[in-house]
Write a protein that holds these residues in place. Structure first.
Motif, PDB file in Angstrom:
ATOM      1  N   SER A 162       0.635  -1.092   0.555  1.00  0.00           N
ATOM      2  CA  SER A 162       0.127  -0.499   0.042  1.00  0.00           C
ATOM      3  C   SER A 162       0.948   1.372  -0.057  1.00  0.00           C
ATOM      4  O   SER A 162       0.402   2.518  -0.697  1.00  0.00           O
ATOM      5  N   LYS A 163       2.070   1.017   0.686  1.00  0.00           N
ATOM      6  CA  LYS A 163       2.671   2.071   0.510  1.00  0.00           C
ATOM      7  C   LYS A 163       3.796   2.384  -0.289  1.00  0.00           C
ATOM      8  O   LYS A 163       3.862   3.600  -0.854  1.00  0.00           O
ATOM      9  N   TRP A 164       4.405   1.540  -0.915  1.00  0.00           N
ATOM     10  CA  TRP A 164       4.805   1.501  -2.664  1.00  0.00           C
ATOM     11  C   TRP A 164       4.188   2.878  -3.441  1.00  0.00           C
ATOM     12  O   TRP A 164       4.426   3.014  -4.158  1.00  0.00           O
ATOM     13  N   ALA A 165       2.597   1.302  -3.309  1.00  0.00           N
ATOM     14  CA  ALA A 165       0.699   2.529  -4.210  1.00  0.00           C
ATOM     15  C   ALA A 165       1.681   4.080  -3.618  1.00  0.00           C
ATOM     16  O   ALA A 165       0.992   4.889  -4.530  1.00  0.00           O
ATOM     17  N   VAL A 166       0.998   4.254  -2.392  1.00  0.00           N
ATOM     18  CA  VAL A 166       1.335   5.706  -1.986  1.00  0.00           C
ATOM     19  C   VAL A 166       2.265   6.458  -3.064  1.00  0.00           C
ATOM     20  O   VAL A 166       2.207   7.328  -3.334  1.00  0.00           O
ATOM     21  N   ARG A 167       3.706   5.898  -3.101  1.00  0.00           N
ATOM     22  CA  ARG A 167       4.911   6.725  -3.773  1.00  0.00           C
ATOM     23  C   ARG A 167       4.826   7.267  -5.077  1.00  0.00           C
ATOM     24  O   ARG A 167       4.750   7.298  -6.162  1.00  0.00           O
ATOM     25  N   GLN A 171       3.942  10.631  -6.885  1.00  0.00           N
ATOM     26  CA  GLN A 171       4.720  10.766  -8.527  1.00  0.00           C
ATOM     27  C   GLN A 171       3.809  11.605  -9.844  1.00  0.00           C
ATOM     28  O   GLN A 171       3.616  12.544 -10.319  1.00  0.00           O
ATOM     29  N   ALA A 172       2.976  10.208  -9.805  1.00  0.00           N
ATOM     30  CA  ALA A 172       1.638  10.556 -10.414  1.00  0.00           C
ATOM     31  C   ALA A 172       0.700  11.923 -10.730  1.00  0.00           C
ATOM     32  O   ALA A 172       0.783  12.848 -11.589  1.00  0.00           O
ATOM     33  N   ALA A 173       0.473  12.384  -9.325  1.00  0.00           N
ATOM     34  CA  ALA A 173      -0.221  13.879  -8.977  1.00  0.00           C
ATOM     35  C   ALA A 173       0.730  14.859  -9.275  1.00  0.00           C
ATOM     36  O   ALA A 173       0.450  15.884 -10.146  1.00  0.00           O
ATOM     37  N   ALA A 174       2.295  14.241  -8.631  1.00  0.00           N
ATOM     38  CA  ALA A 174       2.642  15.725  -8.867  1.00  0.00           C
ATOM     39  C   ALA A 174       2.800  16.194 -10.318  1.00  0.00           C
ATOM     40  O   ALA A 174       2.841  17.861 -10.888  1.00  0.00           O
ATOM     41  N   TYR A 248       9.448  24.697  -5.460  1.00  0.00           N
ATOM     42  CA  TYR A 248      10.305  24.034  -5.911  1.00  0.00           C
ATOM     43  C   TYR A 248      10.050  22.302  -6.088  1.00  0.00           C
ATOM     44  O   TYR A 248      10.917  21.802  -6.468  1.00  0.00           O
ATOM     45  N   MET A 249       9.823  21.399  -5.119  1.00  0.00           N
ATOM     46  CA  MET A 249       9.970  20.161  -4.067  1.00  0.00           C
ATOM     47  C   MET A 249       8.869  19.697  -4.732  1.00  0.00           C
ATOM     48  O   MET A 249       7.442  19.990  -3.834  1.00  0.00           O
ATOM     49  N   THR A 250       8.844  18.875  -6.217  1.00  0.00           N
ATOM     50  CA  THR A 250       7.083  18.329  -6.393  1.00  0.00           C
ATOM     51  C   THR A 250       8.268  16.338  -6.574  1.00  0.00           C
ATOM     52  O   THR A 250       8.537  15.970  -7.455  1.00  0.00           O
TER      53      THR A 250
END
Length: 263
Positions: A162-167, A171-174, A248-250
């Motif tokens: 579940s936490k790997w998926a959050v990563r 990234q995709a949302a960013a 500047y971090m995302t």
């Protein structure tokens, strides 16, 4: 020095205790008005945190609900906006843990883990982003991953997944929301002195034939800084992510683990 955040607002899920409580109180200390939410069973804890936020001189609002339910998440976001005027920062902190071998893991257990830890983050991200886009001035979305998003632990297979998926979701949302001025990042705590890690310690000790407390001690011996972290260690990093200093971090998921050495 982290920029002060006076005039900004935040919503923190899973805020009745542990890391969520520490985050809510740190953001209030930084100058934000903070709305908080958790499941109804933790209402007493929410009331305590709301009182502490107001004692710090900030506005607060509290809501109960299940982050795996879209209506509950949307209700908390809109409730926060109604109470505080807008939404600048969303912290999708709510999560659950379970220690069990994959061979013993039931489909229902697997689905519940994904519902809270992944769907709950997705719904929080999406609802917050929709509100921030409507407002038209960007925002900060911050999610709860974990050290196991980089290196899974035995007996925490579905939690790790579940936490790997959050990563990946972060990234995709960013990538998708950068054009709206929204940054999306996650924090990855290591071993933290919370009720969740108490449970993990107890179950790992049973599986490995250790006494309670020995399992965390065993894993803690590889921490470079020589101690298990406390919720405030994580809250300090979230404070940075919520501030203009991180503009500047995302798309990042950063470990706050004291420097654990993996074997």
């Amino acid at each position: 020095m982290v920029a002060k955040l006076d005039g900004r607002t935040a919503l923190v899920t899973g805020a009745s205790r542990g890391i969520g409580k520490a985050i809510a109180l740190r953001l209030a200390e930084d100058g934000l008005d903070v709305a908080i939410t958790d499941v109804a069973a933790n209402k007493a804890g929410l009331e305590e945190v709301a009182g502490l936020i107001e004692k710090a001189g900030r506005k607060s609002a509290m809501f109960t609900g299940d982050v795996s339910k879209e209506a509950d998440v949307e209700g908390a976001v809109q409730g926060a906006v109604k109470a505080l005027g807008k939404l600048d920062v969303m912290v999708a902190n709510a999560g659950i843990a379970q220690v069990i071998s994959l061979l013993e893991l039931s489909v229902d257990d697997f689905d519940r883990m994904m519902a809270v830890n992944l769907r709950g983050v997705f719904l929080s991200y999406k609802s917050a982003a929709q509100q921030m886009i409507k407002q038209g001035h960007g925002g900060k979305i911050i999610g709860a991953a974990s050290i196991v998003a980089y290196r899974p632990f035995a007996l925490l297979g579905h939690y790790s997944a579940s936490k790997w998926a959050v990563r990946g979701l972060t990234q995709a949302a960013a990538m998708e929301w950068a054009k709206y001025g929204i940054t999306v990042n996650a924090y990855c705590p290591g071993i933290v002195g919370t009720a969740m890690w108490d449970l993990i310690d107890e179950k790992l000790a049973e599986e490995e034939g250790l006494t309670k407390g020995a399992a965390i001690k065993k894993y803690s011996e590889s921490i470079y800084l020589g101690r298990v972290s406390v919720p405030e260690d994580v809250a300090k990093y979230v404070s940075y992510l919520a501030s203009p200093d991180s503009d500047y971090m995302t798309g990042q998921s950063v470990m706050i683990d004291g420097g654990i050495q993996f074997s």
